[in-house]
Write an enzyme that holds these catalytic residues in place. Structure first.
Site: not given
Ligand code: SAM
Length: 278
Positions: A31, A62, A106, A139-140, A157-159, A164
Site C-alpha cells: 500500500q 485503541h 502486521e 500475513d495475519g 485491528d485491520c484496515s 491486504p
Molecule cells: N485503526 C485503523 C482503522 O480502523 O482504520 C486500523 C489501523 S492499522 C494501521 C491497520 C493495519 O492492518 C495496517 O497497518 C495494515 O497493513 C494491516 N493489515 C491489513 N491486512 C493485513 C493482513 N492480512 N495481515 C496483517 N495485517 C494486515
C-alpha cells in the site's frame, strides 16, 4: 498556500483536513503509506488515501478495541493483535497485568517503521526489548491458518475490507480465528460505520454468529472515522461481554475514554443498529 487532504469515505462524501505538512510518503509492497500533519487531528497515518489513526483521537479507538474484549475475559494471558501496525492497540494490551504475551502480526513492515518514527506516542510499545511483545511481520490470514488453541483474546485491528485486509472479513478467516482461540477465548474486530457499512455489518454478524455462541456489537464515537460512529464486533466461545464483572476494571487505569460505565454502556445499541444485527 493552504493545503487540504481529503479522504473519500464513500462515493459521495469525504473528510477534508487542512494540513500543515506532509511528513512522509512511501510505497510498500502492499500500500501507499503517508503521514500528514493536520491542524485539527495532529499527525495522521494514511494508507492508500484512508485515514487510519490520528494523534487527536487515537485513544478512543485503541482503548475501545483493546480494553472492552480484555475486560470481557476473566484472565487474558496470551493475546494476539492482527494488523495494528501503528502500535496503539499493543500499547493498550500490555497495560493489562494478566497479559504475559502480546503477539502482533502486521503484514506491512513499512507501517511499523513509519509509525515508530512519526507517531512515537502511539507506537511506544513497539520496542524489540518489550518483555511482553512478540512482533511478526507477516500475513495475519496465513498466521491464523497455522495456529490452534493458543490465544485467550484475538484483536483484529485491520484496515478497510479492501487490499491486504479483505480476507480478514471472511467466513473462512473466522473459522481459523475460532480454531486459534482457547476453548473459552474471544475475539474482536473493528467493523466500520453502522451508517455507511450496513451490509458489511450484517454479513459479518451472520458469519461470526454461525461459529460463536456469543456475538456482540459495541459502539464508540470516533471523529476521524466515517460518520463518527464506529462499531466493533465480538465473537466469544463462552463469556458474554455484556455481563462482564466491571468491578475488575481499575479506577485509575490511565485511560481517557474507556471506564467501567463505558464497558457496559458501549453495548447499548440504537434501534437501527439492533435491526442490523438481530
Ligand atoms: N485503526 C485503523 C482503522 O480502523 O482504520 C486500523 C489501523 S492499522 C494501521 C491497520 C493495519 O492492518 C495496517 O497497518 C495494515 O497493513 C494491516 N493489515 C491489513 N491486512 C493485513 C493482513 N492480512 N495481515 C496483517 N495485517 C494486515
Amino acid at each position: 498556500m493552504e493545503l487540504w487532504y481529503t479522504e473519500y469515505q464513500t462515493k459521495n462524501l469525504g473528510l477534508t483536513a487542512r494540513i500543515k505538512a506532509t511528513l512522509y510518503t512511501g510505497q510498500s509492497e502492499f500500500q501507499e503509506v503517508a503521514v500528514v500533519d493536520s491542524y485539527q487531528f495532529g499527525r495522521m497515518l494514511v494508507l492508500d488515501g484512508v485515514f487510519q489513526t490520528s494523534i487527536f483521537d487515537e485513544f478512543i479507538y485503541h482503548e475501545m478495541i483493546a480494553h472492552v474484549p480484555l475486560f470481557a475475559h476473566p484472565n487474558p494471558q496470551t493475546v494476539l493483535v492482527i494488523g495494528g501496525g501503528d502500535g496503539g492497540t499493543i500499547r493498550e494490551v500490555v497495560k493489562h497485568q494478566s497479559v504475559e504475551v502480546a503477539e502482533m502480526v502486521e503484514i506491512d513492515g513499512l507501517v511499523v517503521d513509519v509509525s515508530k518514527k512519526y507517531l512515537p506516542e502511539i507506537s511506544v510499545a513497539l520496542n524489540e526489548n518489550h518483555p511482553k511483545l512478540r512482533l511478526k511481520i507477516g500475513d495475519g490470514i496465513k498466521h491464523m491458518q497455522e495456529v490452534e488453541n493458543k490465544y485467550d483474546v484475538i484483536i483484529v485491528d485491520c484496515s478497510d475490507p479492501i487490499g491486504p485486509g479483505e480476507g480478514l472479513f471472511s467466513h473462512a478467516f473466522y473459522q481459523d480465528v475460532y480454531k486459534a482461540l482457547k476453548p473459552d477465548g474471544l475475539f474482536v474486530q473493528q467493523t466500520e460505520s453502522p451508517f455507511y457499512h450496513q451490509e458489511l455489518i450484517k454479513r459479518l454478524k451472520q458469519d461470526i454468529a454461525s461459529l460463536f455462541p456469543v456475538t456482540r456489537l459495541y459502539l464508540a464515537n470516533i471523529p476521524q472515522y466515517p460518520s463518527g460512529l464506529h462499531c466493533f464486533t465480538i465473537g466469544s466461545k463462552q463469556y458474554d461481554p455484556v455481563t462482564a464483572d466491571i468491578a475488575r476494571i481499575p479506577e485509575n487505569f490511565g485511560t481517557r475514554y474507556h471506564n467501567r460505565e463505558i464497558q457496559k454502556s458501549c453495548f447499548a445499541l440504537p434501534n437501527f443498529v439492533q435491526e442490523l444485527v438481530k
